[in-house]
Design a protein around this motif. Structure first.
Motif, short mmCIF file in Angstrom:
data_model
loop_
_atom_site.label_atom_id
_atom_site.label_comp_id
_atom_site.label_asym_id
_atom_site.label_seq_id
_atom_site.Cartn_x
_atom_site.Cartn_y
_atom_site.Cartn_z
N VAL A 574 0.85 -1.19 0.00
CA VAL A 574 0.00 0.00 0.00
C VAL A 574 0.89 1.25 0.00
N TYR A 575 0.41 2.32 -0.66
CA TYR A 575 1.15 3.58 -0.70
C TYR A 575 0.56 4.59 0.30
N TRP A 576 1.44 5.40 0.87
CA TRP A 576 1.03 6.60 1.60
C TRP A 576 0.95 7.76 0.62
N ARG A 577 0.16 8.76 1.01
CA ARG A 577 0.06 9.96 0.19
C ARG A 577 0.18 11.20 1.06
N ASN A 578 1.12 12.06 0.71
CA ASN A 578 1.30 13.34 1.41
C ASN A 578 0.87 14.43 0.44
N LYS A 579 -0.41 14.80 0.52
CA LYS A 579 -0.96 15.74 -0.44
C LYS A 579 -1.41 17.02 0.25
N THR A 580 -0.87 18.14 -0.20
CA THR A 580 -1.32 19.47 0.22
C THR A 580 -1.53 20.29 -1.04
N LYS A 581 -1.86 21.56 -0.88
CA LYS A 581 -2.07 22.41 -2.05
C LYS A 581 -0.77 22.65 -2.81
N ASP A 582 0.38 22.41 -2.12
CA ASP A 582 1.67 22.68 -2.75
C ASP A 582 2.40 21.42 -3.22
N ILE A 583 2.15 20.31 -2.56
CA ILE A 583 2.91 19.10 -2.87
C ILE A 583 1.99 17.89 -2.96
N ASP A 584 2.43 16.90 -3.67
CA ASP A 584 1.73 15.61 -3.75
C ASP A 584 2.80 14.53 -3.87
N ILE A 585 3.15 13.96 -2.70
CA ILE A 585 4.21 12.96 -2.64
C ILE A 585 3.60 11.62 -2.26
N LYS A 586 4.09 10.56 -2.88
CA LYS A 586 3.63 9.22 -2.53
C LYS A 586 4.85 8.37 -2.20
N ALA A 587 4.63 7.37 -1.36
CA ALA A 587 5.72 6.45 -1.00
C ALA A 587 5.11 5.17 -0.46
N LYS A 588 5.80 4.06 -0.68
CA LYS A 588 5.32 2.78 -0.17
C LYS A 588 5.34 2.78 1.36
N THR A 589 4.36 2.12 1.97
CA THR A 589 4.31 2.05 3.43
C THR A 589 5.41 1.15 4.00
N SER A 590 6.20 0.55 3.13
CA SER A 590 7.34 -0.24 3.58
C SER A 590 8.63 0.58 3.64
N THR A 591 8.53 1.86 3.25
CA THR A 591 9.72 2.69 3.19
C THR A 591 10.02 3.34 4.53
N THR A 592 11.20 3.97 4.61
CA THR A 592 11.58 4.71 5.82
C THR A 592 11.58 6.22 5.59
N MET A 593 11.22 6.65 4.36
CA MET A 593 11.18 8.07 4.06
C MET A 593 9.94 8.38 3.21
N LEU A 594 9.28 9.47 3.55
CA LEU A 594 8.21 10.02 2.73
C LEU A 594 8.66 11.41 2.33
N GLY A 595 9.18 11.55 1.13
CA GLY A 595 9.84 12.80 0.75
C GLY A 595 11.06 12.98 1.63
N ASP A 596 11.13 14.09 2.35
CA ASP A 596 12.26 14.32 3.26
C ASP A 596 11.89 14.07 4.71
N GLY A 598 11.25 11.36 7.73
CA GLY A 598 11.50 9.99 8.15
C GLY A 598 10.26 9.36 8.75
N VAL A 599 10.05 8.09 8.45
CA VAL A 599 8.89 7.36 8.97
C VAL A 599 9.30 5.95 9.37
N VAL A 600 8.58 5.40 10.35
CA VAL A 600 8.72 3.99 10.68
C VAL A 600 7.89 3.20 9.68
N PRO A 601 8.42 2.16 9.04
CA PRO A 601 7.63 1.41 8.06
C PRO A 601 6.38 0.80 8.69
N ALA A 602 5.26 0.92 7.98
CA ALA A 602 4.01 0.30 8.43
C ALA A 602 3.82 -1.07 7.79
N ASN A 603 4.35 -1.24 6.58
CA ASN A 603 4.26 -2.51 5.86
C ASN A 603 2.82 -2.98 5.67
#
Length: 688
Positions: A574-596, A598-603
Motif C-alpha cells: 500500500v502507498y502513503w500519500r502526502n498531499k497538500t495544495k503545494d505538494i503531492d508525494i507518494k511512498a510505499k508504506t514499507s519505506t523509511t522516508m516520505l519525501g524528506d 523519516g517514517v517507521v515502516p508500516a508494511n
C-alpha cells in the motif's frame, strides 16, 4: 499483583519514586483517557462497587491521560495529568492559588503572569460562556458574614443586624461597588501585614461616594493605602468558610462592609469593567504611563488627563486577555504570559509540586493549537499586546507565542525530569500545520490522537495517516483513540452485534498503526465526554455498565498476535500519500522516508484492490502481517457511507492459515479465506 504478576521498579522524577507495571496485553500497550466518576454498575454482576471498577481499570491499562485520583494507583501506572499551561481560570482555582501565594513569597508581581491588551480592544463573540459571568456580573470570590464573632458564608438576600459585618473577598482589586440594600454601607479596606502571605494587620476606613441609581447604590471608593493583596486571615484566623482556594493560599483583596441600622441586602458586587453588547466584548487596555503616581490604580484625576486615551483600564488586571467566544461551556480563561523568566520558573515549579502530590509521571497539555490566533481572538478593533510586539488574532502572534510556550514546556521538563510530556492534537498533522512550530513539536514526548480512527474512516484517510509513523520515527509515543463514530452502532444503536463489530473493526484498524513500545490503544464511544461512569441509552445498547469495561475488547487483546512483520512475498504494498495544495508525494508504506520526512515502516499490503491502474484504488482490503497473526480492513475511498455497510461480503484469500479472533476472545475455525462486509475489519491468529 498485576494481571501478568510482574512489576518493574523505576523512577520518573528525581523526587518521585513509582512502580510501573509490565505491559498488560501481549501485542500492544493500552491506555485510558480522563478516567473518573466511577459508579457501581447497575446491570452486571461483574462488579459490586465503584472501587471494583476502578481496580479493574488500574489492572487493564499501561498509561493514563488524566489521573486515577489515587496517588498509589497513579504511581503503579504511567499517569499523565491534565494541564492547560496557556491559561489560568478567571475564577481562581488551585494553580492560581499556589502561584499567587508563592509569587508573593518570592517578591514577584503575580500580575506579570498574564498577558494584557495595551489598548481598548473589541472582540467578536457570537456567544459567551457562562463562566464569564463571574466577571460580567462583578461577582465576589467569597462573601463572609461576621455575627457575634462567628464567621459564616453569607448567602444573599440577607437581613443584617446593626452590628453585623460582611467581608467581601475578591480575586481582583476594584474601586467601584454595586450594592442593592435599604441603605449604603460603611466600607473598610484590609491592610496587609509586612508579609502579606501571613494575612492582614488591620481594617482601615475608606471614603466612599454613593449614588442611588435604579434602586441600587453605586459606590466609588477612595482608599488611603495602595491596593495590596494578602492571604485571607487576620490575627491567625482564616477568613474562610469553605473555599478551598483560600486554604490553598490564594492572595486576595478584601473589604469589610457594615450598616448602621438593620438592612436587607439583595446584592453585593463590583462594577464590571467588561462590556458585552451586540455579540461584542470590549476589554479595556492598560498603559502604565496613565498611572502617574505608579500606585497600580488610575484615579479619576489620572483617568481624565491620561496620556493614552486608547487605554481605559483602571487596574492592570482589567486588561487581561480573554479568548471570548472560544472557550468551553461554563469556563472563563486568561492567557498566560510566557515572557517572564522568574515567573516561568515558578510556574514550572507548580507542575513539579502538583505532579508530586498526585503521583503523576507527567501531564498532557490540551488545545495546543489554540493560542493567540483567530481561532481564539476575533479582533474587530484594537488588539495590541502589552507583553509582545504584536496584536492578538493573527498567525504571526500565534506562532511567536507558540515558540514561547515551547520554551516554557522545556523548562517544565527540566524541573520535573519527565519524559512523559504529552499533547492532544486529535488528527492534526503537524507537518501540515503552519501554526505549530518545530520547537513545540520537539518538546512533546507523547501524543493523544483523539478520535483518530473510526470504523467507517475509509481508504483515503488511511493513505494520508502517515504522520503517526513520522512521530514514531522521532522516538515519540502516541495513544491512538478508536471511536465508534459513524459506525454501525450509530446506525443501529440498540443492536449489540453492531457495537461489537465496530469495536472489533476498531481494534483491527488500531493494529494497522500499532508500533510496539510506542503506541497505546484506547477504545471509546462517539462522544467527547470521558470518564469511568456507567453507560446510558446514548452510548451503549445496554444502560448501567462501566464504559471502559465494555469498550475495551479485553478478551481479544489477550490473544497474542505477536509483533508487526514484513510484507509477505507476492503481495503489493500500500502507498502513503502526502498531499497538500503545494505538494503531492507518494511512498510505499514499507519505506523509511516520505519525501524528506523519516517514517517507521508500516508494511501495509493489499489482499484485494479494485484495479491496478492507480496507487490509490477506490476499494480494497488492506492488511498488515504480524509474527503470530494478521489484521485486515475492507473499505472504499469515501468515508461514512451507510450504503457501503450494506454491501455484499467480499471473499478474499489470506497469506496462510488463520483463525479469526472473536469478540469474546475465542478463535474461529482455521481458514485460508475470509469474507468481509463494507467497512469491516478483523484480527486473525496464525495457525501454528
Amino acid at each position: 499483583m498485576t494481571r501478568n504478576g510482574v512489576r518493574i521498579a523505576g523512577c520518573i522524577f528525581s523526587f518521585i519514586g513509582f512502580t510501573a507495571q509490565a505491559q498488560v496485553y501481549p501485542s500492544t500497550g493500552t491506555g485510558w483517557v480522563l478516567p473518573g466518576s466511577w459508579e457501581a454498575p447497575l446491570t452486571t454482576s461483574r462488579f459490586d462497587t465503584a472501587n471494583d471498577v476502578k481496580r479493574w481499570e488500574a489492572q487493564h491499562a499501561d498509561i493514563v491521560f488524566g489521573s486515577m485520583q489515587n496517588k498509589a494507583i497513579n504511581q503503579q501506572l504511567i499517569s499523565m495529568g491534565y494541564m492547560y499551561s496557556q491559561k489560568l481560570d478567571c475564577k481562581p482555582s488551585k494553580p492560581s492559588s499556589w502561584l499567587s501565594q508563592h509569587a508573593q513569597l518570592a517578591g514577584l508581581e503575580f500580575e506579570d503572569l498574564f498577558l494584557h491588551f495595551a489598548e481598548d480592544t473589541q472582540l467578536e463573540a457570537t456567544s459567551i460562556s457562562q463562566g464569564l459571568k463571574y466577571l460580567l456580573e462583578g461577582q465576589a470570590f467569597h462573601l463572609i458574614l461576621i455575627r457575634n464573632g462567628n464567621y459564616a458564608t453569607a448567602r444573599l438576600p440577607l437581613n443584617l443586624q446593626p452590628n453585623d459585618e460582611l467581608v467581601l473577598i475578591s480575586s481582583y482589586p476594584s474601586n467601584s461597588l454595586v450594592i442593592e440594600a435599604d441603605i449604603a454601607p460603611r466600607v473598610e479596606q484590609a491592610i496587609a501585614l509586612s508579609s502579606p502571605s501571613e494575612g492582614i494587620a488591620q481594617w482601615q476606613a475608606v471614603h466612599s461616594d454613593w449614588q442611588r441609581v435604579q434602586g441600587k447604590w453605586l459606590g466609588s471608593l477612595e482608599v488611603q493605602h495602595p491596593w495590596q493583596s494578602a492571604s485571607a486571615r487576620i490575627e491567625g484566623r482564616e477568613l474562610n468558610t469553605g473555599k478551598q482556594a483560600l486554604s490553598d493560599g490564594l492572595q486576595v483583596w478584601m473589604l469589610k462592609l457594615n450598616w448602621q441600622a438593620e438592612s436587607k441586602v439583595e446584592q453585593v458586587a463590583f462594577k464590571p469593567w467588561l462590556d458585552y453588547q451586540d455579540q461584542r466584548l470590549v476589554i479595556p487596555g492598560w498603559d502604565a504611563e496613565n498611572d502617574r503616581n505608579q500606585d497600580g490604580f488610575i484615579s479619576d484625576q489620572e483617568f481624565y488627563s491620561r496620556k493614552n486615551v486608547k487605554a481605559s483600564a483602571r487596574f492592570r488586571h482589567q486588561a487581561r486577555l480573554i479568548p471570548a467566544g472560544h472557550m468551553w461551556p461554563g469556563t472563563c480563561w486568561y492567557r498566560v504570559n510566557f515572557g517572564n523568566k522568574l515567573l516561568n520558573d515558578l510556574h514550572a515549579k507548580w507542575y513539579r509540586y502538583d505532579w508530586e502530590q498526585q503521583g503523576l509521571s507527567g501531564a498532557y497539555n490540551d488545545d495546543m493549537a489554540k493560542l493567540l490566533g483567530r481561532n481564539q481572538f476575533t479582533v474587530d478593533t484594537g488588539g495590541q499586546l502589552q507583553e509582545l510586539p504584536l496584536k492578538a488574532g493573527n498567525d504571526e502572534s500565534s506562532l511567536y507565542y507558540a515558540k514561547q510556550m515551547a520554551a516554557f514546556l522545556k523548562l517544565v521538563k527540566a524541573q520535573t525530569q519527565t519524559h512523559w510530556l504529552a499533547a492532544n492534537i486529535s488528527d492534526l498533522n503537524l507537518w501540515h500545520y503552519d501554526g505549530w512550530p518545530r520547537e513545540l513539536r520537539d518538546v512533546v514526548d507523547v501524543w493523544l490522537r483523539e478520535h483518530y480512527l473510526t470504523p467507517a474512516m475509509g481508504l483515503d484517510r488511511l493513505y494520508r495517516y502517515w504522520d503517526n509513523f513520522a512521530l514514531a520515527k522521532l522516538g515519540d509515543k502516541s495513544l491512538i483513540m478508536v471511536s465508534v463514530k459513524s459506525g454501525r452502532s450509530q446506525v443501529a444503536p440498540l443492536l449489540p452485534a453492531a457495537w461489537h463489530q465496530d469495536i472489533e473493526t476498531g481494534l483491527a484498524l488500531y493494529y494497522l498503526f500499532n508500533i510496539p513500545q510506542q503506541t497505546y490503544y484506547h477504545s471509546w464511544n462517539a462522544g467527547f465526554y470521558y470518564g469511568s461512569g456507567n453507560t446510558d441509552e446514548k452510548n451503549w445498547y445496554r444502560q448501567g455498565v462501566p464504559k471502559n469495561w465494555v469498550y475495551q475488547p479485553s478478551a481479544m487483546l489477550e490473544v497474542d498476535i505477536g509483533q508487526p512483520a514484513l510484507v509477505p512475498k507476492g503481495h503489493r504494498v500500500v502507498y502513503w500519500r502526502n498531499k497538500t495544495k503545494d505538494i503531492d508525494i507518494k511512498a510505499k508504506t514499507s519505506t523509511t522516508m516520505l519525501g524528506d520526512t523519516g517514517v517507521v515502516p508500516a508494511n501495509w499490503f493489499w489482499l484485494y484492490r479494485s484495479g491496478w491502474g492507480s496507487n490509490f484504488p477506490r476499494h480494497g482490503v488492506i492488511a498488515r502481517q504480524y509474527s503470530k497473526g494478521l489484521v485486515v480492513y475492507r473499505a472504499m475511498n469515501e468515508p461514512n457511507n451507510p450504503a457501503f455497510m450494506q454491501t455484499e461480503p467480499l471473499r478474499v484469500s489470506l497469506p496462510g492459515d488463520y483463525r479469526r479472533v472473536m469478540p469474546n476472545g475465542t478463535l474461529g475455525e482455521p481458514m485460508r479465506y475470509i469474507e468481509l462486509g463494507g467497512y469491516e475489519g478483523a484480527v486473525l491468529k496464525k495457525v501454528e
